[in-house]
Design an enzyme around this catalytic site. Structure first.
Site, PDB file in Angstrom:
ATOM      1  N   ILE A  13       0.465   7.980  -6.453  1.00  0.00           N
ATOM      2  CA  ILE A  13       1.441   7.020  -7.014  1.00  0.00           C
ATOM      3  C   ILE A  13       1.817   7.143  -8.391  1.00  0.00           C
ATOM      4  O   ILE A  13       2.938   6.811  -8.573  1.00  0.00           O
ATOM      5  CB  ILE A  13       0.532   5.792  -6.674  1.00  0.00           C
ATOM      6  CG1 ILE A  13       0.104   5.277  -5.347  1.00  0.00           C
ATOM      7  CG2 ILE A  13       1.335   4.489  -7.000  1.00  0.00           C
ATOM      8  CD1 ILE A  13      -0.747   4.390  -4.904  1.00  0.00           C
ATOM      9  N   ASN A  36      -8.103  15.021  -8.599  1.00  0.00           N
ATOM     10  CA  ASN A  36      -7.730  14.875  -7.186  1.00  0.00           C
ATOM     11  C   ASN A  36      -6.150  15.314  -7.042  1.00  0.00           C
ATOM     12  O   ASN A  36      -5.352  14.552  -6.471  1.00  0.00           O
ATOM     13  CB  ASN A  36      -7.723  13.325  -6.829  1.00  0.00           C
ATOM     14  CG  ASN A  36      -7.642  13.427  -5.113  1.00  0.00           C
ATOM     15  OD1 ASN A  36      -7.606  14.456  -4.492  1.00  0.00           O
ATOM     16  ND2 ASN A  36      -6.977  12.351  -4.634  1.00  0.00           N
ATOM     17  N   PHE A  81      -3.522   3.901 -13.428  1.00  0.00           N
ATOM     18  CA  PHE A  81      -3.681   4.393 -11.977  1.00  0.00           C
ATOM     19  C   PHE A  81      -5.044   5.022 -11.594  1.00  0.00           C
ATOM     20  O   PHE A  81      -5.547   5.022 -10.606  1.00  0.00           O
ATOM     21  CB  PHE A  81      -2.704   5.293 -11.396  1.00  0.00           C
ATOM     22  CG  PHE A  81      -1.223   4.658 -11.469  1.00  0.00           C
ATOM     23  CD1 PHE A  81      -0.930   3.926 -10.349  1.00  0.00           C
ATOM     24  CD2 PHE A  81      -0.287   4.932 -12.625  1.00  0.00           C
ATOM     25  CE1 PHE A  81       0.206   3.244 -10.276  1.00  0.00           C
ATOM     26  CE2 PHE A  81       0.955   4.626 -12.451  1.00  0.00           C
ATOM     27  CZ  PHE A  81       1.339   3.591 -11.185  1.00  0.00           C
ATOM     28  N   SER A 125      -5.513  -3.376  -5.624  1.00  0.00           N
ATOM     29  CA  SER A 125      -5.363  -3.110  -4.259  1.00  0.00           C
ATOM     30  C   SER A 125      -5.588  -4.577  -3.295  1.00  0.00           C
ATOM     31  O   SER A 125      -6.308  -5.267  -3.726  1.00  0.00           O
ATOM     32  CB  SER A 125      -6.638  -2.136  -3.683  1.00  0.00           C
ATOM     33  OG  SER A 125      -6.965  -2.214  -2.379  1.00  0.00           O
ATOM     34  N   TYR A 149     -15.192   0.412  -3.157  1.00  0.00           N
ATOM     35  CA  TYR A 149     -14.091   0.485  -3.586  1.00  0.00           C
ATOM     36  C   TYR A 149     -13.531  -0.726  -4.098  1.00  0.00           C
ATOM     37  O   TYR A 149     -12.717  -1.298  -5.328  1.00  0.00           O
ATOM     38  CB  TYR A 149     -13.301   1.328  -2.774  1.00  0.00           C
ATOM     39  CG  TYR A 149     -11.566   1.301  -3.170  1.00  0.00           C
ATOM     40  CD1 TYR A 149     -11.296   1.976  -4.283  1.00  0.00           C
ATOM     41  CD2 TYR A 149     -10.876   0.655  -2.213  1.00  0.00           C
ATOM     42  CE1 TYR A 149      -9.987   1.835  -4.400  1.00  0.00           C
ATOM     43  CE2 TYR A 149      -9.436   0.622  -2.653  1.00  0.00           C
ATOM     44  CZ  TYR A 149      -8.973   1.333  -3.743  1.00  0.00           C
ATOM     45  OH  TYR A 149      -7.720   1.093  -4.029  1.00  0.00           O
ATOM     46  N   LYS A 153     -12.604  -2.629  -7.801  1.00  0.00           N
ATOM     47  CA  LYS A 153     -10.825  -3.263  -8.457  1.00  0.00           C
ATOM     48  C   LYS A 153     -11.102  -4.555  -8.748  1.00  0.00           C
ATOM     49  O   LYS A 153     -10.375  -5.334  -9.716  1.00  0.00           O
ATOM     50  CB  LYS A 153     -10.133  -2.729  -7.171  1.00  0.00           C
ATOM     51  CG  LYS A 153      -9.583  -1.646  -6.772  1.00  0.00           C
ATOM     52  CD  LYS A 153      -8.771  -0.831  -7.796  1.00  0.00           C
ATOM     53  CE  LYS A 153      -8.256   0.364  -7.569  1.00  0.00           C
ATOM     54  NZ  LYS A 153      -7.118   1.094  -8.792  1.00  0.00           N
ATOM     55  N   TYR A 177      -1.617  -3.472  -4.121  1.00  0.00           N
ATOM     56  CA  TYR A 177      -1.132  -2.596  -3.373  1.00  0.00           C
ATOM     57  C   TYR A 177      -1.371  -2.909  -1.862  1.00  0.00           C
ATOM     58  O   TYR A 177      -2.767  -2.936  -1.556  1.00  0.00           O
ATOM     59  CB  TYR A 177      -1.112  -1.230  -3.376  1.00  0.00           C
ATOM     60  CG  TYR A 177      -0.886  -0.810  -4.836  1.00  0.00           C
ATOM     61  CD1 TYR A 177       0.078  -1.591  -5.772  1.00  0.00           C
ATOM     62  CD2 TYR A 177      -1.425   0.556  -5.263  1.00  0.00           C
ATOM     63  CE1 TYR A 177       0.336  -0.904  -7.115  1.00  0.00           C
ATOM     64  CE2 TYR A 177      -1.187   1.098  -6.650  1.00  0.00           C
ATOM     65  CZ  TYR A 177      -0.522   0.330  -7.392  1.00  0.00           C
ATOM     66  OH  TYR A 177      -0.316   0.670  -8.671  1.00  0.00           O
ATOM     67  N   PHE A 178      -0.596  -2.888  -0.994  1.00  0.00           N
ATOM     68  CA  PHE A 178      -0.992  -2.535   0.474  1.00  0.00           C
ATOM     69  C   PHE A 178      -1.476  -1.300   1.043  1.00  0.00           C
ATOM     70  O   PHE A 178      -2.250  -0.580   0.246  1.00  0.00           O
ATOM     71  CB  PHE A 178      -0.260  -3.510   1.430  1.00  0.00           C
ATOM     72  CG  PHE A 178      -0.640  -5.158   1.376  1.00  0.00           C
ATOM     73  CD1 PHE A 178      -1.367  -5.518   2.142  1.00  0.00           C
ATOM     74  CD2 PHE A 178      -0.487  -5.843  -0.011  1.00  0.00           C
ATOM     75  CE1 PHE A 178      -1.829  -6.934   2.156  1.00  0.00           C
ATOM     76  CE2 PHE A 178      -0.907  -6.959  -0.263  1.00  0.00           C
ATOM     77  CZ  PHE A 178      -1.684  -7.774   0.984  1.00  0.00           C
ATOM     78  N   ASN A 199      -6.423   9.118   4.426  1.00  0.00           N
ATOM     79  CA  ASN A 199      -5.183   7.949   4.732  1.00  0.00           C
ATOM     80  C   ASN A 199      -4.344   8.385   6.010  1.00  0.00           C
ATOM     81  O   ASN A 199      -4.324   9.515   6.232  1.00  0.00           O
ATOM     82  CB  ASN A 199      -4.446   7.676   3.460  1.00  0.00           C
ATOM     83  CG  ASN A 199      -5.017   7.131   2.350  1.00  0.00           C
ATOM     84  OD1 ASN A 199      -5.811   6.267   2.856  1.00  0.00           O
ATOM     85  ND2 ASN A 199      -4.620   7.332   1.344  1.00  0.00           N
ATOM     86  N   ARG A 231      -1.343  -2.683  10.083  1.00  0.00           N
ATOM     87  CA  ARG A 231      -1.385  -2.653   8.539  1.00  0.00           C
ATOM     88  C   ARG A 231       0.011  -2.721   7.830  1.00  0.00           C
ATOM     89  O   ARG A 231       0.936  -2.298   8.423  1.00  0.00           O
ATOM     90  CB  ARG A 231      -2.076  -1.278   7.797  1.00  0.00           C
ATOM     91  CG  ARG A 231      -3.649  -1.077   8.279  1.00  0.00           C
ATOM     92  CD  ARG A 231      -4.599  -1.995   7.372  1.00  0.00           C
ATOM     93  NE  ARG A 231      -5.667  -1.962   7.755  1.00  0.00           N
ATOM     94  CZ  ARG A 231      -6.429  -2.444   8.753  1.00  0.00           C
ATOM     95  NH1 ARG A 231      -5.873  -3.238   9.886  1.00  0.00           N
ATOM     96  NH2 ARG A 231      -7.740  -2.240   9.293  1.00  0.00           N
TER      97      ARG A 231
END
Length: 338
Positions: A13, A36, A81, A125, A149, A153, A177-178, A199, A231
């Site tokens: 992102i 990553n 991010f 998130s 996780y 957040k 975010y979705f 994902n 989703r």
């Protein structure tokens, strides 16, 4: 236009947002430890925007390096991010998640306070909402994260709210975010996780290219149209453009603001498979597997606040998401083969 520090700037992102922000005239400095991502992304970003982007290799927990970066580049605002982001992995490695996501945010905030940089867009998130009590999810929904996780957040969001309450000069947007998917239209950057993807979209692409034999669909007995989980998938470039508008909003407004970034529409796993088969012209073999612990049946956003506050609305379709992902994976395969 602003001078921006983007932590996690070479990630999925972060890199797409760096392109969108750079194209609108912002001066961007990328900060990443490359845990990553890969340094080669810098070349791709340069090709897209037409110039070299400043890059600092460093960990977000390195407060001294962050202070040095903020001051030497005269940074006006930060988009944060950097962090770990896989729900399943967070259950297995909670200490890593709290260290990277919470400790990293504290380090960044200490550096920002020292450098007197008080504008921040935080990559949050929808996992902060936990199990949906009603749908669509709006920002008034209770926040009860159900995994490390999501809790990491939420902890950061709460810290940021406290900071904004303590000092009226702070301008903070927490963008929830979705499910970001898709890739830049050039095909030069996209979601390219190391190892087996966590994902759905990169997994679909790897099955379509034959790198993975089949997709596991976790559960087909949910109370949805086809029995598979639903989703809210959002194109990463729509998401990136949301950050531009969040910065514009913060330039005129102080305080702490939580805003959903989603389409307001849900797609099932089988919808996604069908759409990806159409975009790629390839079959995506799949098998039904047992439900995963912690997965909810349906989750999608109410994007009304983003429309009212930021003047933002998702514009790209599911076909756009799948087509851009496929283009990226084709480009990637060609570059590996050559």
């Amino acid at each position: 236009m602003s001078r921006l520090l983007i932590t996690g700037g070479t990630g999925y992102i972060g890199s797409h947002s760096a392109v969108a922000l750079s194209k609108t005239g912002h001066q961007v400095v990328l900060y990443d430890n490359l845990s990553n991502s890969n340094r080669t992304i810098l070349q791709s970003l340069g090709l897209i925007v037409g110039h070299h982007m400043s890059f600092v290799e460093g960990d977000v927990r390195d407060t001294k390096l962050l202070i040095s970066t903020l001051t030497s580049h005269n940074i006006d605002a930060v988009i944060h991010f950097a962090g770990l982001k896989a729900v399943g992995e967070s259950v297995e490695k909670p200490v890593d998640y709290y260290a990277n996501n919470v400790q990293g945010a504290i380090s960044l905030l200490q550096a920002m306070q020292f450098a007197q940089v008080k504008t921040l867009v935080f990559s949050s998130s929808a996992t902060v909402y936990g199990e949906p009590r009603y749908l669509p999810l709006n920002e008034s929904h209770s926040t009860i994260a159900t995994n490390p996780y999501g809790r990491s957040k939420l902890h950061v969001e709460e810290m940021l709210a406290d900071i904004a309450a303590s000092d009226a000069d702070w301008r903070i947007a927490c963008l929830r975010y979705f499910n970001p998917v898709g890739a830049h239209e050039s095909g030069l950057i996209g979601e390219n996780p190391s190892g087996i993807p966590n994902n759905l979209m990169p997994y679909l692409a790897q099955v379509a290219t034959g790198q993975i034999p089949e997709l596991s669909v976790f559960g087909d007995d949910y109370p949805t149209t086809d029995g598979t989980g639903v989703r809210d998938f959002i194109h990463v470039m729509d998401l990136a453009e949301g950050h531009i508008l969040a910065l514009t909003y913060l330039s005129r407004n102080t305080g702490w603001h939580a805003v959903n970034l989603g389409t307001g529409k849900g797609y099932s796993v089988l919808d996604m498979i069908q759409a990806f088969e159409k975009a790629s012209g390839r079959q995506v073999p799949y098998k039904i597997a047992p439900r995963r612990a912690g997965d909810v049946a349906i989750c999608y956003s109410d994007p009304k606040k983003a429309s009212e506050l930021l003047k933002w609305r998702a514009a790209r379709t599911l076909d756009d998401m799948c087509a851009s992902t496929w283009r990226f994976h084709q480009f990637r395969r060609l570059s590996v083969e050559s």
